[in-house]
Motif scaffolding. Structure first.
Motif, PDB file in Angstrom:
ATOM      1  N   VAL A   1       0.854  -1.188   0.000  1.00 42.74           N
ATOM      2  CA  VAL A   1       0.000   0.000   0.000  1.00 42.74           C
ATOM      3  C   VAL A   1       0.890   1.239   0.000  1.00 42.74           C
ATOM      4  CG1 VAL A   1      -1.874  -1.220   1.160  1.00 42.74           C
ATOM      5  CG2 VAL A   1      -0.171   0.013   2.535  1.00 42.74           C
ATOM      6  N   GLY A   2       0.284   2.408   0.005  1.00 43.10           N
ATOM      7  CA  GLY A   2       1.062   3.637  -0.087  1.00 43.10           C
ATOM      8  C   GLY A   2       1.784   4.015   1.178  1.00 43.10           C
ATOM      9  N   SER A   3       1.243   3.613   2.339  1.00 40.38           N
ATOM     10  CA  SER A   3       1.802   4.051   3.612  1.00 40.38           C
ATOM     11  C   SER A   3       1.619   2.967   4.669  1.00 40.38           C
ATOM     12  CB  SER A   3       1.100   5.336   4.076  1.00 40.38           C
ATOM     13  OG  SER A   3       1.579   5.770   5.324  1.00 40.38           O
ATOM     14  N   ALA A   4       2.675   2.708   5.429  1.00 36.20           N
ATOM     15  CA  ALA A   4       2.563   1.758   6.542  1.00 36.20           C
ATOM     16  C   ALA A   4       1.553   2.254   7.571  1.00 36.20           C
ATOM     17  CB  ALA A   4       3.928   1.552   7.197  1.00 36.20           C
ATOM     18  N   SER A   5       1.425   3.566   7.683  1.00 37.97           N
ATOM     19  CA  SER A   5       0.466   4.126   8.628  1.00 37.97           C
ATOM     20  C   SER A   5      -0.966   3.729   8.284  1.00 37.97           C
ATOM     21  CB  SER A   5       0.602   5.654   8.674  1.00 37.97           C
ATOM     22  OG  SER A   5       1.842   6.028   9.251  1.00 37.97           O
ATOM     23  N   SER A   6      -1.246   3.484   7.012  1.00 36.15           N
ATOM     24  CA  SER A   6      -2.571   3.010   6.614  1.00 36.15           C
ATOM     25  C   SER A   6      -2.863   1.651   7.246  1.00 36.15           C
ATOM     26  CB  SER A   6      -2.678   2.900   5.093  1.00 36.15           C
ATOM     27  OG  SER A   6      -2.563   4.158   4.477  1.00 36.15           O
ATOM     28  N   LEU A   7      -1.851   0.777   7.265  1.00 36.59           N
ATOM     29  CA  LEU A   7      -2.036  -0.561   7.830  1.00 36.59           C
ATOM     30  C   LEU A   7      -2.179  -0.496   9.349  1.00 36.59           C
ATOM     31  CD1 LEU A   7       0.609  -2.483   5.680  1.00 36.59           C
ATOM     32  CD2 LEU A   7      -1.852  -2.267   5.282  1.00 36.59           C
ATOM     33  N   VAL A   8      -1.376   0.350   9.984  1.00 36.78           N
ATOM     34  CA  VAL A   8      -1.478   0.522  11.435  1.00 36.78           C
ATOM     35  C   VAL A   8      -2.867   1.037  11.810  1.00 36.78           C
ATOM     36  CG1 VAL A   8      -0.638   1.889  13.393  1.00 36.78           C
ATOM     37  CG2 VAL A   8       0.999   0.834  11.810  1.00 36.78           C
ATOM     38  N   ALA A   9      -3.312   2.074  11.104  1.00 39.77           N
ATOM     39  CA  ALA A   9      -4.608   2.679  11.413  1.00 39.77           C
ATOM     40  C   ALA A   9      -5.748   1.727  11.097  1.00 39.77           C
ATOM     41  CB  ALA A   9      -4.774   3.980  10.637  1.00 39.77           C
ATOM     42  N   ARG A  10      -5.647   1.003   9.993  1.00 37.23           N
ATOM     43  CA  ARG A  10      -6.724   0.091   9.604  1.00 37.23           C
ATOM     44  C   ARG A  10      -7.006  -0.947  10.686  1.00 37.23           C
ATOM     45  NH1 ARG A  10      -5.718  -3.987   4.708  1.00 37.23           N
ATOM     46  NH2 ARG A  10      -4.335  -4.834   6.312  1.00 37.23           N
ATOM     47  N   GLY A  11      -5.948  -1.528  11.242  1.00 37.01           N
ATOM     48  CA  GLY A  11      -6.134  -2.540  12.276  1.00 37.01           C
ATOM     49  C   GLY A  11      -6.886  -2.006  13.473  1.00 37.01           C
ATOM     50  N   ALA A  12      -6.521  -0.791  13.909  1.00 34.08           N
ATOM     51  CA  ALA A  12      -7.186  -0.200  15.070  1.00 34.08           C
ATOM     52  C   ALA A  12      -8.630   0.174  14.754  1.00 34.08           C
ATOM     53  CB  ALA A  12      -6.413   1.028  15.532  1.00 34.08           C
ATOM     54  N   ILE A  13      -8.863   0.721  13.568  1.00 34.44           N
ATOM     55  CA  ILE A  13     -10.221   1.128  13.178  1.00 34.44           C
ATOM     56  C   ILE A  13     -11.144  -0.091  13.094  1.00 34.44           C
ATOM     57  CG2 ILE A  13     -11.592   2.083  11.282  1.00 34.44           C
ATOM     58  CD1 ILE A  13      -9.228   4.017  10.753  1.00 34.44           C
ATOM     59  N   GLN A  14     -10.642  -1.185  12.535  1.00 32.18           N
ATOM     60  CA  GLN A  14     -11.443  -2.403  12.464  1.00 32.18           C
ATOM     61  C   GLN A  14     -11.762  -2.928  13.854  1.00 32.18           C
ATOM     62  OE1 GLN A  14      -8.965  -4.906  10.004  1.00 32.18           O
ATOM     63  NE2 GLN A  14      -9.868  -4.153   8.078  1.00 32.18           N
ATOM     64  N   LYS A  15     -10.781  -2.860  14.746  1.00 33.50           N
ATOM     65  CA  LYS A  15     -10.959  -3.350  16.111  1.00 33.50           C
ATOM     66  C   LYS A  15     -12.002  -2.535  16.867  1.00 33.50           C
ATOM     67  CE  LYS A  15      -7.064  -4.313  17.699  1.00 33.50           C
ATOM     68  NZ  LYS A  15      -5.702  -4.159  18.233  1.00 33.50           N
ATOM     69  N   CYS A  16     -12.057  -1.243  16.584  1.00 33.43           N
ATOM     70  CA  CYS A  16     -12.975  -0.347  17.291  1.00 33.43           C
ATOM     71  C   CYS A  16     -14.304  -0.170  16.565  1.00 33.43           C
ATOM     72  CB  CYS A  16     -12.317   1.012  17.487  1.00 33.43           C
ATOM     73  SG  CYS A  16     -10.836   0.970  18.525  1.00 33.43           S
ATOM     74  N   SER A  17     -14.502  -0.906  15.496  1.00 31.27           N
ATOM     75  CA  SER A  17     -15.739  -0.777  14.733  1.00 31.27           C
ATOM     76  C   SER A  17     -16.947  -1.065  15.623  1.00 31.27           C
ATOM     77  CB  SER A  17     -15.721  -1.740  13.548  1.00 31.27           C
ATOM     78  OG  SER A  17     -16.928  -1.688  12.835  1.00 31.27           O
ATOM     79  N   GLY A  18     -17.920  -0.188  15.587  1.00 27.96           N
ATOM     80  CA  GLY A  18     -19.113  -0.363  16.398  1.00 27.96           C
ATOM     81  C   GLY A  18     -19.028   0.236  17.778  1.00 27.96           C
TER      82      GLY A  18
ATOM     83  N   ASP B   1      -2.483  11.459  -5.321  1.00 32.19           N
ATOM     84  CA  ASP B   1      -2.281  11.888  -6.707  1.00 32.19           C
ATOM     85  C   ASP B   1      -2.181  10.659  -7.612  1.00 32.19           C
ATOM     86  OD1 ASP B   1      -1.386  12.842  -9.150  1.00 32.19           O
ATOM     87  OD2 ASP B   1       0.066  14.221  -8.284  1.00 32.19           O
ATOM     88  N   PRO B   2      -3.080  10.507  -8.579  1.00 34.74           N
ATOM     89  CA  PRO B   2      -3.039   9.316  -9.449  1.00 34.74           C
ATOM     90  C   PRO B   2      -1.788   9.249 -10.307  1.00 34.74           C
ATOM     91  CG  PRO B   2      -4.665  10.916 -10.249  1.00 34.74           C
ATOM     92  CD  PRO B   2      -4.223  11.391  -8.900  1.00 34.74           C
ATOM     93  N   GLU B   3      -1.184  10.385 -10.606  1.00 38.57           N
ATOM     94  CA  GLU B   3       0.026  10.394 -11.424  1.00 38.57           C
ATOM     95  C   GLU B   3       1.201   9.748 -10.704  1.00 38.57           C
ATOM     96  OE1 GLU B   3       0.335  11.415 -14.611  1.00 38.57           O
ATOM     97  OE2 GLU B   3      -1.837  11.677 -14.596  1.00 38.57           O
ATOM     98  N   VAL B   4       1.202   9.835  -9.380  1.00 41.69           N
ATOM     99  CA  VAL B   4       2.306   9.294  -8.579  1.00 41.69           C
ATOM    100  C   VAL B   4       2.165   7.781  -8.400  1.00 41.69           C
ATOM    101  CG1 VAL B   4       3.492   9.474  -6.347  1.00 41.69           C
ATOM    102  CG2 VAL B   4       2.544  11.508  -7.409  1.00 41.69           C
ATOM    103  N   LYS B   5       0.951   7.277  -8.509  1.00 45.14           N
ATOM    104  CA  LYS B   5       0.682   5.835  -8.460  1.00 45.14           C
ATOM    105  C   LYS B   5       1.115   5.192  -7.148  1.00 45.14           C
ATOM    106  CE  LYS B   5       1.372   5.445 -13.480  1.00 45.14           C
ATOM    107  NZ  LYS B   5       2.180   4.822 -14.551  1.00 45.14           N
ATOM    108  N   LYS B   6       0.867   5.888  -6.047  1.00 50.40           N
ATOM    109  CA  LYS B   6       1.202   5.317  -4.742  1.00 50.40           C
ATOM    110  C   LYS B   6      -0.028   4.931  -3.942  1.00 50.40           C
ATOM    111  CE  LYS B   6       5.733   7.281  -3.625  1.00 50.40           C
ATOM    112  NZ  LYS B   6       6.486   8.048  -2.595  1.00 50.40           N
ATOM    113  N   SER B   7      -1.085   5.690  -4.069  1.00 54.23           N
ATOM    114  CA  SER B   7      -2.268   5.462  -3.251  1.00 54.23           C
ATOM    115  C   SER B   7      -3.037   4.237  -3.720  1.00 54.23           C
ATOM    116  CB  SER B   7      -3.182   6.685  -3.293  1.00 54.23           C
ATOM    117  OG  SER B   7      -4.245   6.545  -2.371  1.00 54.23           O
ATOM    118  N   THR B   8      -3.500   3.435  -2.759  1.00 54.50           N
ATOM    119  CA  THR B   8      -4.298   2.251  -3.054  1.00 54.50           C
ATOM    120  C   THR B   8      -5.680   2.419  -2.432  1.00 54.50           C
ATOM    121  OG1 THR B   8      -3.685   1.057  -1.051  1.00 54.50           O
ATOM    122  CG2 THR B   8      -2.193   0.859  -2.952  1.00 54.50           C
TER     123      THR B   8
END
Length: 360
Positions: A142-159, A185-192
């Motif tokens: 993915v574009g950023s490791a912080s996305s993976l860190v945040a995703r795990g916590a957000i899923q855990k706190c869902s609801g 930016d789509p030109e940079v092709k980093k964001s997923t």
């Protein structure tokens, strides 16, 4: 809810040999800084009987060179005076190690290998530590490791009745994702899709009082990031640097946010490059530059010494064909190259260099 107050309490406790450390890669860019800090908060809060502390993988004096990271930490309430730095502790005597923003230790920290208990990373999988359970070995491009860190916590706190993060940690995470993906930016092709979804969720939690839109937050961090007016050549090289070892060939890669022409004007370029090269005991030093002018992204590269085998590979080898390197004349003493495919960052280029040196 994970909060900046919890983070500051963890930092206040300091490091000791009975603690698990959470550590990012040696470039210690904003993603490594923020992902290590936030992952430590998550792990410590979820496991109150454990002793967990984040460690920044850089000299204390070099953190302010990471201008956008240093600004964001202070802006959103992190006690920067209490931050813990790898060179200041007995790293080898840490109890356990959690890697974020890399999936194997850098060459100088190979002694940590038998202590690794978790990985959260967004680089090419080095296929190490495969004995870890899947939930402890999260490696996704993915574009950023912080996305993976945040995703795990957000899923855990869902609801839950409260959001996963307070406004300070949300702002740090969101700002990091936006910087890493250049605001999707789509030109940079980093964001997923993962980066976009996580950023969207964080945008409901961040400090909108100071920055009314995520775009405002990105604009401020980007302005701070690209302000290099006070940096020397050596500072530029140290600001975002990583080392690699491919088949006993030690490669250093410095990512620089200034054109080669402007960098050359900052002093005795050849002497400073040679001194940096020798101080790291390198076989090759690769300088990768990135400049942004409006919607135009420009990348160039330079290699020291001129006798490095990478010069021929960048000139006429498979890497040249894949990335679109063409010879340029920005610095009289060194081979320089324009880069046609500006979506290829260090993260994408180093696996290609690895294949070149290892003959795969």
């Amino acid at each position: 809810m994970y909060t900046v107050q919890q983070l500051n309490a963890i930092l206040e406790s300091g490091w000791s040999s009975d603690k698990t450390i959470v550590i990012g890669n040696e470039s210690c860019d904003m993603d490594s800084v923020v992902s290590s800090l936030v992952q430590a908060v998550i792990l410590q809060t979820d496991n109150p009987d454990s002793l967990i502390v984040p460690v920044l993988n850089v000299e204390r004096e070099d953190l302010p060179l990471r201008t956008e990271a240093f600004f964001a930490l202070k802006e959103f309430g992190v006690d920067v005076d209490k931050l813990i730095f790898a060179p200041e502790i007995d790293l080898a005597n840490s109890k356990h190690v959690v890697l974020v923003d890399h999936n194997e230790p850098c060459p100088a920290q190979g002694f940590l290998s038998n202590k690794i208990v978790q990985i959260v990373d967004h680089h090419v999988d080095g296929n190490k530590f495969t004995e870890l359970p899947a939930e402890k070995r999260i490696i996704e491009l993915v574009g950023s490791a912080s996305s993976l860190v945040a995703r795990g916590a957000i899923q855990k706190c869902s609801g839950a009745d409260t959001p996963a993060f307070d406004s300070s940690l949300s702002s740090l995470l969101l700002g990091t994702i936006l910087i890493d993906t250049m605001n999707h930016d789509p030109e940079v092709k980093k964001s997923t899709a993962v980066d976009k979804e996580v950023a969207s969720q964080l945008s409901t939690m961040y400090d909108a009082g100071r920055y009314p839109t995520p775009g405002d937050l990105y604009a401020k961090l980007s302005q701070v990031k690209f302000d290099s007016s006070s940096l020397t050549i050596a500072m530029h090289l140290r600001k975002d640097y990583k080392s690699f070892c491919f088949n006993d060939h030690k490669l250093g890669v410095a990512a620089v946010l200034e054109s080669l022409s402007d960098l050359y004007k900052r002093g005795d370029f050849e002497q400073e490059i040679k001194a940096f090269y020798k101080s790291r005991s390198l076989d090759t030093l690769l300088i990768m530059t990135l400049t942004v002018d409006g919607d135009t992204v420009t990348r160039t590269a330079s290699i020291y010494p001129p006798s490095s085998p990478l010069v021929e590979e960048f000139t006429s080898g498979s890497i040249s064909s894949l990335v679109g390197f063409t010879a340029a004349n920005y610095i009289p003493e060194l081979p320089c190259f324009d880069q046609k495919d500006t979506s290829v960052s260090r993260k994408k280029l180093t696996p290609l260099i690895s294949k070149f040196f290892e003959g795969n």
